[in-house]
Design an enzyme around this catalytic site. Structure first.
Site, short mmCIF file in Angstrom:
data_model
loop_
_atom_site.label_atom_id
_atom_site.label_comp_id
_atom_site.label_asym_id
_atom_site.label_seq_id
_atom_site.Cartn_x
_atom_site.Cartn_y
_atom_site.Cartn_z
N GLY A 24 35.47 -117.82 20.83
CA GLY A 24 34.40 -116.85 21.06
C GLY A 24 34.85 -115.45 20.71
O GLY A 24 36.05 -115.18 20.61
N GLU A 29 17.23 -86.24 12.26
CA GLU A 29 16.89 -87.29 13.24
C GLU A 29 15.41 -87.64 13.15
O GLU A 29 15.03 -88.82 13.27
CB GLU A 29 17.25 -86.85 14.66
CG GLU A 29 18.74 -86.59 14.91
CD GLU A 29 19.64 -87.76 14.49
OE1 GLU A 29 19.20 -88.92 14.58
OE2 GLU A 29 20.78 -87.51 14.06
ZN ZN Z 1 21.76 -89.97 10.71
#
Ligand code: ZN
Ligand code: ADP
Length: 633
Positions: A224, A446
């Site tokens: 895992g 952004e």
């Molecule tokens: Zn960015």
């Protein structure tokens, strides 16, 4: 992720601490000695008075002893002595004067004189410093040798993880009751726990199986991803069965001197057998047990270590009571010899937790932490898709640290959010100075991510946008999947590429091609890596659809010789990767061009509020449109 590990002290610094310590010891010793030795306090008795005492009718000198630089005269019937300095001011030795007293006499006179002047005893006395010198001659070289070796050991340790343990297994032993871990400490992974419960039973009641002629398994392989709780589960097996747990990591063997790995294995197994029933846990076993051909003969030492592990396991009796649990995150890399019957023939898969399991893991880690009633662990579980148990444990710990730092009595939802973002990206850096222009660029950047992600149909929804710097980023736009999913389709991946490009494209549209900033570097890297993965591993290229270009297993170790395809194919791959990135940029640009008003509005809101959550984003984004040029289907 925040680095909390303490820096190791430099290898040599301990030696200096030792030297300083030794120096202090010697200094204080010499001070004490000089306080104790009577320096100038010797009773000065003139020689004439000694001689007159001796010449007395019944001369009462019992013994004259020369000790070092002193002359001791002991009187008859007394056990104290008078001590005078052996030399007079002219440097003549006193005892000579005493000896001379009987010179030239003979017969009775000599006998009587000699009785008054007993023969001088010379006593070999070494002074403190003589002793010190003797000791120093022995001790100093020993100290030097010890210091030399310890500094070598330290250096070797810091270089290659204790490879100079000279074959002694540095296995950590957890006794049956020390830090006992139980299955209840391991959340989720029910299937794995069930498989391991059987192992617990073998350890507890071997007779039950032996009676029926069953072979008890010797090795269990836990496979895992890192942090999924493999070590924790192995410890839980030991805890449940109340047996000692010996653990060692394959990576420790990997860099040892020739022969050391094998002898450590021998030592480890010997210890485990002595403490049977017991568990040996070998973490990262792939470090020694990779396919033999995969490293092209470079790993002879590993091979010896691996062989020793196999020899030890083959040598187990049915009732030896030792079960070896090994963990790896690369089963595909393992040497097949390891997986044969009688060796690691039981495989247990440990997977990344699903949402419900994540909630359970969070519950385990918040169990002993005071939390506000309103704290919503389920919401945290929802947004941590892809996180391992270790990540979640880390978030829980960060939440407690955040709460303490903020002076909260109980952990709040805000502490949880901060911890989550801190673990995902890094700590907020409110102190980072950004001038007005940089803030504006960040806001548009952004906003660009957010709008592209919002309008593209196969992207996850925007969860939060912020222009507060965190970790290495100037700002962050979070997209969160509404549910856990195991697979992503090609449209979803292409939308991820496009929204990642959204930041840079927004900068370009607003400030001009020549004003783009370095703020997009990690976005571009992400695009490069993801598009490469789509071509090389997922067969998602336009002209290479359904073709993959796996690098050899050896690529893991020897990057230089790992390309099993021609130069021409390499060019084709590059071409396809470029096509994907270009397409992403084109789509992002198409979206932002038609949504210029929304972009301005969103950037403005960000400059004003710095952080916008889902609810605040909704009204700002609702007018954004999807242009035909950005559509894929
Ligand atoms: Zn960015
Ligand atoms: P691995 O050995 O798979 O790399 P570890 O067992 O070392 O992972 O896990 C690291 C830590 O993460 C554990 O000590 C524990 O605190 C936490 N953790 C991981 N998985 C779980 C789980 N299923 N339940 C509770 N805690 C877990």
């Amino acid at each position: 992720m925040p680095q909390t590990a303490k820096k190791k002290s430099a290898p040599g610094s301990n030696v200096f601490r030792w030297l300083a310590f030794m120096f202090l010891v010697i200094l204080s010793c010499s001070i004490i000695v000089s306080l104790l030795t009577p320096g100038d306090t010797i009773e000065k008795v003139p020689l004439s008075s000694v001689i007159s005492r001796a010449n007395d009718e019944n001369g009462d000198i019992a013994k004259i002893t020369v000790e070092g630089s002193d002359l001791k005269i002991t009187l008859k019937g007394k056990d104290h002595y008078t001590q005078i300095s052996r030399k007079d001011t002219a440097g003549t030795l006193y005892e000579q004067g005493l000896i001379d007293q009987c010179a030239g006499l003979n017969g009775d006179e000599l006998t009587s004189c000699q009785s008054k002047y007993p023969t001088i005893e010379y006593v070999e006395v070494s002074s403190f410093w003589d002793y010190a010198l003797d000791i120093a001659i022995i001790v100093v070289p020993v100290i030097i040798i010890v210091l030399f070796f310890s500094s070598m050991m330290r250096q070797a340790q810091s270089m290659n993880n204790q490879s100079m343990g000279f074959g002694k297994a540095k296995a950590k032993l957890y006794g049956p009751d020390k830090k006992r871990v139980l299955f209840t400490d391991v959340a989720g992974n029910e299937a794995a726990k069930q498989d391991l419960a059987e192992v617990v039973d073998f350890l507890k009641e071997p007779k039950k199986y032996e009676k029926l002629g069953a072979k008890i398994p010797r090795g269990v392989l836990l496979a895992g991803e890192p942090g999924t709780g493999k070590t924790l589960m192995a410890r839980a097996v030991a805890g449940e069965a109340s047996v000692p747990f010996f653990s060692i990591s394959g990576s420790e063997f990997a860099e040892m001197f020739v022969g050391v790995g094998a002898s450590r294995v021998r030592d480890l197994f010997a210890k485990a057998k002595k403490n049977a029933p017991s568990i040996i846990f070998i973490d990262e076993i792939d470090a020694v047990a990779h396919k033999r051909d995969a490293r092209g003969g470079a790993g002879r030492e590993d091979e010896q270590t691996l062989n020793q592990i196999l020899v030890e396991m083959d040598g187990f009796d049915n009732d030896s009571g030792v079960i070896v649990i090994a963990a790896t995150n690369r089963v595909d890399m393992l040497d097949k010899a390891l997986l044969r019957p009688g060796r690691f023939d039981r495989h247990v898969n440990v997977t990344l937790p699903e949402r419900k399991d994540r909630l359970d893991i969070l519950k385990v880690h918040f169990k002993n932490k005071p939390t506000e009633k309103s704290v919503n662990l389920d919401a945290l579980a929802a947004k941590t898709a892809g996180s391992s148990g270790a990540d979640l444990a880390n978030i829980a710990n960060e939440a407690a640290i955040t709460a303490a730092r903020e002076g909260h009595k109980e952990i709040t939802n805000d502490d949880l959010t901060e911890a989550f973002e801190r673990v995902a990206i890094g700590p907020e850096r409110k102190s980072k100075v950004m001038n007005d222009h940089e803030r504006k660029v960040t806001a548009y950047h952004e906003a660009g991510h957010a709008i592209v992600g919002h309008v593209l149909p196969d992207s996850d929804p925007v969860h939060k946008v912020t222009i507060i710097p965190r970790g290495h980023t100037g700002g962050v736009t979070w997209f969160l999947p509404p549910e856990d999913r195991s697979y992503k389709n090609i449209y979803e991946l292409k939308d991820i590429l496009a929204r990642a490009m959204g930041g840079r494209i927004a900068e370009k549209l607003i400030f001009g091609e020549n004003a783009i900033t370095t703020g997009a570097s990690s976005d571009l890297k992400h695009v490069a890596e993801l598009s490469k993965e789509m071509i090389v591993e997922e067969g998602m290229g336009n002209t290479t659809r359904n073709l993959v270009f796996p690098e050899t297993d050896a690529g893991y170790y020897t990057v230089a010789t790992s390309k099993p395809y021609s130069e021409k194919t390499a060019e084709l791959i590059d071409q396809e990767v470029k096509t994907l990135s270009k397409e992403a940029a084109t789509r992002a640009e198409a979206v932002l061009k038609v949504n210029k008003t929304v972009l301005d509005k969103l950037a403005e809101a960000l400059l004003k509020h710095e952080t916008l959550e889902e609810k605040e984003l909704e009204p700002l984004l609702k007018d954004a449109k999807l242009p035909a040029a950005a559509k894929l289907h």
